[in-house]
Design a protein around this motif. Sequence first.
Motif, PDB file in Angstrom:
ATOM      1  N   GLY A   1       0.779  -1.233   0.000  1.00 26.99           N
ATOM      2  CA  GLY A   1       0.000   0.000   0.000  1.00 26.99           C
ATOM      3  C   GLY A   1       0.807   1.277   0.000  1.00 26.99           C
ATOM      4  O   GLY A   1       0.229   2.382   0.023  1.00 26.99           O
TER       5      GLY A   1
ATOM      6  N   GLN B   1     -10.074   3.246 -11.210  1.00 23.38           N
ATOM      7  CA  GLN B   1     -10.096   2.484  -9.959  1.00 23.38           C
ATOM      8  C   GLN B   1     -11.516   2.282  -9.448  1.00 23.38           C
ATOM      9  O   GLN B   1     -11.774   1.373  -8.669  1.00 23.38           O
ATOM     10  CB  GLN B   1      -9.279   3.213  -8.881  1.00 23.38           C
TER      11      GLN B   1
ATOM     12  N   GLU C   1       0.100   3.569  -3.153  1.00 23.06           N
ATOM     13  CA  GLU C   1      -1.216   4.218  -3.065  1.00 23.06           C
ATOM     14  C   GLU C   1      -1.186   5.370  -2.061  1.00 23.06           C
ATOM     15  O   GLU C   1      -1.774   6.431  -2.294  1.00 23.06           O
ATOM     16  CB  GLU C   1      -2.280   3.195  -2.666  1.00 23.06           C
TER      17      GLU C   1
ATOM     18  N   GLN D   1      -1.869   9.378  -3.098  1.00 22.54           N
ATOM     19  CA  GLN D   1      -3.121   9.970  -2.651  1.00 22.54           C
ATOM     20  C   GLN D   1      -3.092  11.500  -2.615  1.00 22.54           C
ATOM     21  O   GLN D   1      -3.995  12.155  -3.147  1.00 22.54           O
ATOM     22  CB  GLN D   1      -3.506   9.411  -1.277  1.00 22.54           C
TER      23      GLN D   1
END
Length: 642
Positions: free
Chosen positions: A588, A640, A591, A595
């Motif tokens: 993660g 997504q 990501e 963000q």
Amino acid sequence: MKMGLNGYDHWQLAEDADGIVWATLDKAGESTNSLSTAVLQELARMLDRFEAQPPRGLIFRSGKAAGFIAGADIEEFTELDTAEKGIELVARGWHLFNRLARVSYPTLALVRGHCLGGGLELALACRYLLVVDEPATRLGLPEVMLGIVPGWGGMLRLPERIGPQAALDMMLTGKTVDAQKAKRLGLADDLVPPRVMTQAAAMLVVADQARRRPALLQRVLAGPLRQLVARGARRQVARRARPEHYPAPYAIIDLWARHQGNALAAPELIDTIVRSPTARNLVRVFFLQERLKAFAKGSDFSAQRVHIVGAGVMGGDIAAWCALRGLTVTLQDQGIERIAPALQRAYAAWSRRIRDERELRRVRDRLIPDPDGHGVRQADIVIEAIFENVGAKQALLQSLEAVIRPDAVLATNTSSLRLEDLRSVLARPERLIGIHFFNPVSRMPLVEVVNAEGSDAQAIRRAIAFVRQIDRLPLPVRSAPGFLVNAVLGPYMLAAMRAVDEGLAPETVDEAMLAFGMPMGPIELVDMVGLDVAMAAGRSLANPAEEPPRCLLERFAAGQLGKKAGRGFYEYRAGKPAKASPGAVPAGLAERLLQPLLERAQQLVAEGVVADADLADAGIIFGTGFAPFTGGPLNYLRSQYA
């Protein structure tokens, strides 16, 4: 010409006194030639006609000022929604160009201007290829840039003509070659000036001599050592692109090595490539690029002289690029000793690009050191490119405004400061606009053209035209801290440095984003931008109450300012970062780092800093290198949740 041969919408045929037919492609309703279905159908009809009554020779040329043929019709790629349509598209060109290659009469492609993709595949199917020696003449197979393969014979004929190593290099990178290199490689049979191109083409066809075969080594590499060459090519590609992100270059190698370049021999591969998300997104990126180019359409402004104040890395490199693109440039700074390093960098860069000594001398003569600023009065474009300090920039802009021509464009290359703050001291504040380049100037295609409330519309239009004139992509943005690109990069790099503060190695942080598909990790990007620049930008872009990352403060205090200082987060050896093994990347992490970039991009669209989400995607791709296979950050975000 003794007679006309009619009946075509896109081709003009005429037979000369020697029995040679000249086929001029002038695609109806378009400024540029492309090989649409209709154009190829007419070519097939033409070959039917000549099968019954062969001419003495057939010469292909362009009726467009824009060049020979830009390639296939990209619009048709957007309609490939089934495997059958993809295979049909490949088969159409493959069979037609094979048929052209087998005709009994001599054929020649007279290439002047760009000859790309399907255009080069048509030229390769001719017996002879003659190039016109002009700067605009460029040849290449850039299909890989669209996520597809050169399926109309390029993978077969280019290696046969110039050898597999040079051919694979062109096909796997999408690089183009100029007319002189085309002749050196053996891609072109001859190189001629424009004034004799038609006579030379006719003479080559009438002589109808056998083409020179590639050297024995090249024939061996294309034969017994084919698999060895393919393995080396795969290793080279793996250093730049991961197969899960960019499958096309790996498909090109496999189709050449296993199927002699015949994509129809592997129909499942065609479907995988043509209908892949990567191909769809790279075609999207192509159209985004065309939209940026279109901002300059309709303008008749053409700059002749540019004056740049500030001979640092950015100012010096902007000057070098403008001189390379044909403009006369005066470069000003406080003394010749400050200008000299910029000249040395420029001369070194030009020497690597330009082989012709006379052309190199002409380019050098166009970049003029001007410590006293004499050139400012004659300049069409004046660009301030000093350090990021409001007071210093205001004082300089005020002095420039007093002496520049009334019709000259007055611009700042600021990367983070608002135009409203810089122009408040000017007598005509509406004159000041932003022309914001990115580092390295010679490689980054985007230039932000910045306007503020009440900006002079003509100055904006001229700035956009200037950006296209020097072969860059203009993106109109509204004045705001960091504009678009730096405003999204700031939170992204900040998140990366916060991760280092938490104990992650810079290599691990970079690896997370390299695995995502970024061309460079965010920590290495900070090094390239410069830690001093990151500090200054951080002050203007970040929350004032928020402390800068500890890892940034420590290195800045130690004078470790990044690549330009030889050390930042990494040590640099011969310009390359010395990196340790990244180790395991926490799940993660990519990501998490993305963000803040995604959120900021959405916010900037909502605030109108950039006109819409597509332009935001275009700016972030071409201004940061954001993974093109995603189609841009906001397109990625939509996917997504699709």
